[in-house]
Write an enzyme that holds these catalytic residues in place. Sequence first.
Site, PDB file in Angstrom:
ATOM      1  N   PRO A  99       0.826  -1.214   0.000  1.00 32.53           N
ATOM      2  CA  PRO A  99       0.000   0.000   0.000  1.00 32.53           C
ATOM      3  C   PRO A  99       0.856   1.258   0.000  1.00 32.53           C
ATOM      4  CG  PRO A  99       0.034  -0.976   2.197  1.00 32.53           C
ATOM      5  CD  PRO A  99       0.787  -1.920   1.292  1.00 32.53           C
ATOM      6  N   ASP A 100       0.323   2.336  -0.598  1.00 34.96           N
ATOM      7  CA  ASP A 100       1.038   3.611  -0.453  1.00 34.96           C
ATOM      8  C   ASP A 100       0.600   4.250   0.864  1.00 34.96           C
ATOM      9  OD1 ASP A 100      -1.402   4.813  -0.938  1.00 34.96           O
ATOM     10  OD2 ASP A 100      -0.848   5.709  -2.854  1.00 34.96           O
ATOM     11  N   PHE A 101       0.923   5.514   1.067  1.00 31.04           N
ATOM     12  CA  PHE A 101       0.654   6.130   2.367  1.00 31.04           C
ATOM     13  C   PHE A 101      -0.619   6.970   2.372  1.00 31.04           C
ATOM     14  CE2 PHE A 101       5.088   5.159   2.145  1.00 31.04           C
ATOM     15  CZ  PHE A 101       5.338   4.628   3.389  1.00 31.04           C
ATOM     16  N   ARG A 102      -0.807   7.774   1.308  1.00 30.50           N
ATOM     17  CA  ARG A 102      -1.832   8.807   1.389  1.00 30.50           C
ATOM     18  C   ARG A 102      -3.036   8.604   0.492  1.00 30.50           C
ATOM     19  NH1 ARG A 102       3.086  10.683   2.173  1.00 30.50           N
ATOM     20  NH2 ARG A 102       3.457  11.755   4.150  1.00 30.50           N
ATOM     21  N   ASN A 173      11.114   4.904  -1.273  1.00 28.96           N
ATOM     22  CA  ASN A 173      10.572   3.619  -0.831  1.00 28.96           C
ATOM     23  C   ASN A 173      11.584   2.820  -0.021  1.00 28.96           C
ATOM     24  OD1 ASN A 173       8.412   4.475  -2.281  1.00 28.96           O
ATOM     25  ND2 ASN A 173       8.766   3.140  -4.042  1.00 28.96           N
ATOM     26  N   ASP A 175      11.019  -0.513   0.346  1.00 32.13           N
ATOM     27  CA  ASP A 175      10.704  -1.910   0.018  1.00 32.13           C
ATOM     28  C   ASP A 175      11.836  -2.626  -0.719  1.00 32.13           C
ATOM     29  OD1 ASP A 175      10.497  -0.956  -2.672  1.00 32.13           O
ATOM     30  OD2 ASP A 175       8.359  -0.572  -2.411  1.00 32.13           O
ATOM     31  N   HIS A 192      14.973   7.509   2.003  1.00 26.25           N
ATOM     32  CA  HIS A 192      14.358   7.264   3.315  1.00 26.25           C
ATOM     33  C   HIS A 192      14.891   5.982   3.952  1.00 26.25           C
ATOM     34  CE1 HIS A 192      10.740  10.085   2.263  1.00 26.25           C
ATOM     35  NE2 HIS A 192      11.883  10.726   2.408  1.00 26.25           N
TER      36      HIS A 192
HETATM   37  P1  OAD Z   1       2.120   8.787  -0.988  1.00 28.18           P
HETATM   38  O1  OAD Z   1       1.182   7.741  -0.520  1.00 28.18           O
HETATM   39  O2  OAD Z   1       2.137  10.082  -0.278  1.00 28.18           O
HETATM   40  O3  OAD Z   1       1.816   9.094  -2.524  1.00 28.18           O
HETATM   41  C1  OAD Z   1       1.668   8.087  -3.480  1.00 28.18           C
HETATM   42  C2  OAD Z   1       1.236   8.724  -4.790  1.00 28.18           C
HETATM   43  O4  OAD Z   1       1.221   7.708  -5.784  1.00 28.18           O
HETATM   44  C3  OAD Z   1      -0.161   9.319  -4.751  1.00 28.18           C
HETATM   45  O5  OAD Z   1      -0.160  10.539  -5.473  1.00 28.18           O
HETATM   46  C4  OAD Z   1      -1.026   8.264  -5.445  1.00 28.18           C
HETATM   47  O6  OAD Z   1      -2.122   8.812  -6.136  1.00 28.18           O
HETATM   48  C5  OAD Z   1      -0.049   7.689  -6.431  1.00 28.18           C
HETATM   49  N1  OAD Z   1      -0.261   6.285  -6.799  1.00 28.18           N
HETATM   50  C6  OAD Z   1      -0.554   5.236  -6.008  1.00 28.18           C
HETATM   51  N2  OAD Z   1      -0.563   4.084  -6.710  1.00 28.18           N
HETATM   52  C7  OAD Z   1      -0.291   4.425  -7.993  1.00 28.18           C
HETATM   53  C8  OAD Z   1      -0.149   3.692  -9.205  1.00 28.18           C
HETATM   54  N3  OAD Z   1      -0.275   2.360  -9.255  1.00 28.18           N
HETATM   55  N4  OAD Z   1       0.140   4.377 -10.324  1.00 28.18           N
HETATM   56  C9  OAD Z   1       0.290   5.742 -10.296  1.00 28.18           C
HETATM   57  N5  OAD Z   1       0.188   6.461  -9.186  1.00 28.18           N
HETATM   58  C10 OAD Z   1      -0.097   5.831  -8.045  1.00 28.18           C
HETATM   59  O7  OAD Z   1       3.567   8.120  -1.029  1.00 28.18           O
HETATM   60  P2  OAD Z   1       4.990   8.841  -1.125  1.00 28.18           P
HETATM   61  O8  OAD Z   1       4.907  10.058  -1.973  1.00 28.18           O
HETATM   62  O9  OAD Z   1       5.973   7.805  -1.474  1.00 28.18           O
HETATM   63  O10 OAD Z   1       8.004   8.156   4.551  1.00 28.18           O
HETATM   64  O11 OAD Z   1       5.200   9.267   0.395  1.00 28.18           O
HETATM   65  C11 OAD Z   1       6.384   9.889   0.785  1.00 28.18           C
HETATM   66  C12 OAD Z   1       6.790   9.480   2.171  1.00 28.18           C
HETATM   67  O12 OAD Z   1       5.705   9.663   3.077  1.00 28.18           O
HETATM   68  C13 OAD Z   1       7.129   8.025   2.313  1.00 28.18           C
HETATM   69  O13 OAD Z   1       8.465   7.727   1.946  1.00 28.18           O
HETATM   70  C14 OAD Z   1       6.896   7.750   3.765  1.00 28.18           C
HETATM   71  C15 OAD Z   1       5.697   8.614   4.038  1.00 28.18           C
HETATM   72  O14 OAD Z   1       5.669   9.204   5.293  1.00 28.18           O
HETATM   73  C16 OAD Z   1       8.469   7.374   5.551  1.00 28.18           C
HETATM   74  O15 OAD Z   1       8.981   7.913   6.412  1.00 28.18           O
HETATM   75  C17 OAD Z   1       8.390   5.905   5.552  1.00 28.18           C
END
Ligand code: OAD
Length: 384
Positions: A99-102, A173, A175, A192
Amino acid sequence: MSANSPPGSSDDTEPTDRAVPPNLIESLGARIRDLDVDSIRHYLAQKLGFYEPSEPTSPVEQVLEEVSLEGIVKWIKSEKCKNIITLSGAGISTAAGIPDFRSPETGLYHNLQKYNLPEPQAIFEINFFRENPKPFFTLAKELYPGSFKPTLSHYFIKLLCDKGLLLRHYTQNIDTLERVAGLPEEKIVEAHGTFYTSHCLDCKKEYSLDYVKEIIFRDEIPICTNCPGIIKPDIVFFGESLPDRFQRCLQQDFQRCDMLIIMGSSLEVQPFASLIDMVPEWCPRLLINREKAGVRSPLLQLWGLSGGGLQLDEESTRDVARLGDCDEGCQDLAQRLGWGEELQALVAREHARLEREGHITTVHTPISNIEIGSAGSSTAEHKL
Ligand code: OAD
Ligand code: ZN
């Protein structure tokens, strides 16, 4: 006085010696009338710490024949494009089952509410972790490297590398899927941090991935063998500094960059989000993401200030957004570059190899099914 007046000038009709206005709003109004737009812009830039562009001596060169995906493709195919930097976030790994974060509904931060965290990000905050490491370790078990296969987007980056076009890949990431995809270590900056090594928070003794993994998978909290300190994987928590390598590499890379590709990030977390502004002013920037991200503030633009960010409107001379899934966007880009089949073959071959070697994709347990405890404290963003 008008918006086009040079700084400090005023119209003849404007009184110079004004009586003290009877209330604050009038007073402010009077002060603003005594200023012009340039002075206000300058004042805001200083007070708020925004970048105020100096008067351009010569216009910034536009290197794209057309500001579109096709224009980007022509640029990448040209002799002039030699040093591509890719920036990635959790969105390039969601297709692997992480899963992503936001993202609403599916994002990690939206699925932690019922575990009584003071706020979702607390799970990655160093002060909270010191008080209550259990939520992090419970989650870490789910996210531990070794259970997921890289996505087509990871292999697209690998292909850029194989073609000699990748200057560096910067990832947020943890991962490690870039490594699994075969990207050489010197091409990766894990901004990170990583799960690969861990350290005792107190005496700093180092531990290997396998050692810590075994304890975490027994649902225990890893404690140092030297002292009573907790062992923490070397991923960067909120309130911790980014790795030295991040700082070192960005200084040598960004001014050499001639094409920036940003994939799967909301660009919400600093300092990573600011990397997009470190490339030369003419350097084309492509965003491959489900939604627009990192967009320049229209309010600041109105005042002639640049808070930095992408310009994804018709005025843009270098920024292009390819909205949609990362894998789809990367396949589309590869196709247009004439590498479509090569990319497909690379993914098929590498996935088959990983399966043969026992690198099986596990079915991801929804985060909401994980039992974790609670406690509280909070800090702010990552710092350099
Ligand atoms: P976010 O969850 O903030 O953003 C993910 C982005 O990817 C969003 O704009 C989604 O719409 C988009 N997205 C998700 N799945 C997708 C897909 N299959 N294709 C295209 N777009 C997709 O994640 P990050 O930007 O990585 O820090 O977050 C940054 C940091 O916030 C992370 O490294 C983490 C967190 O706090 C840590 O400390 C672990
Ligand atoms: Zn210790």
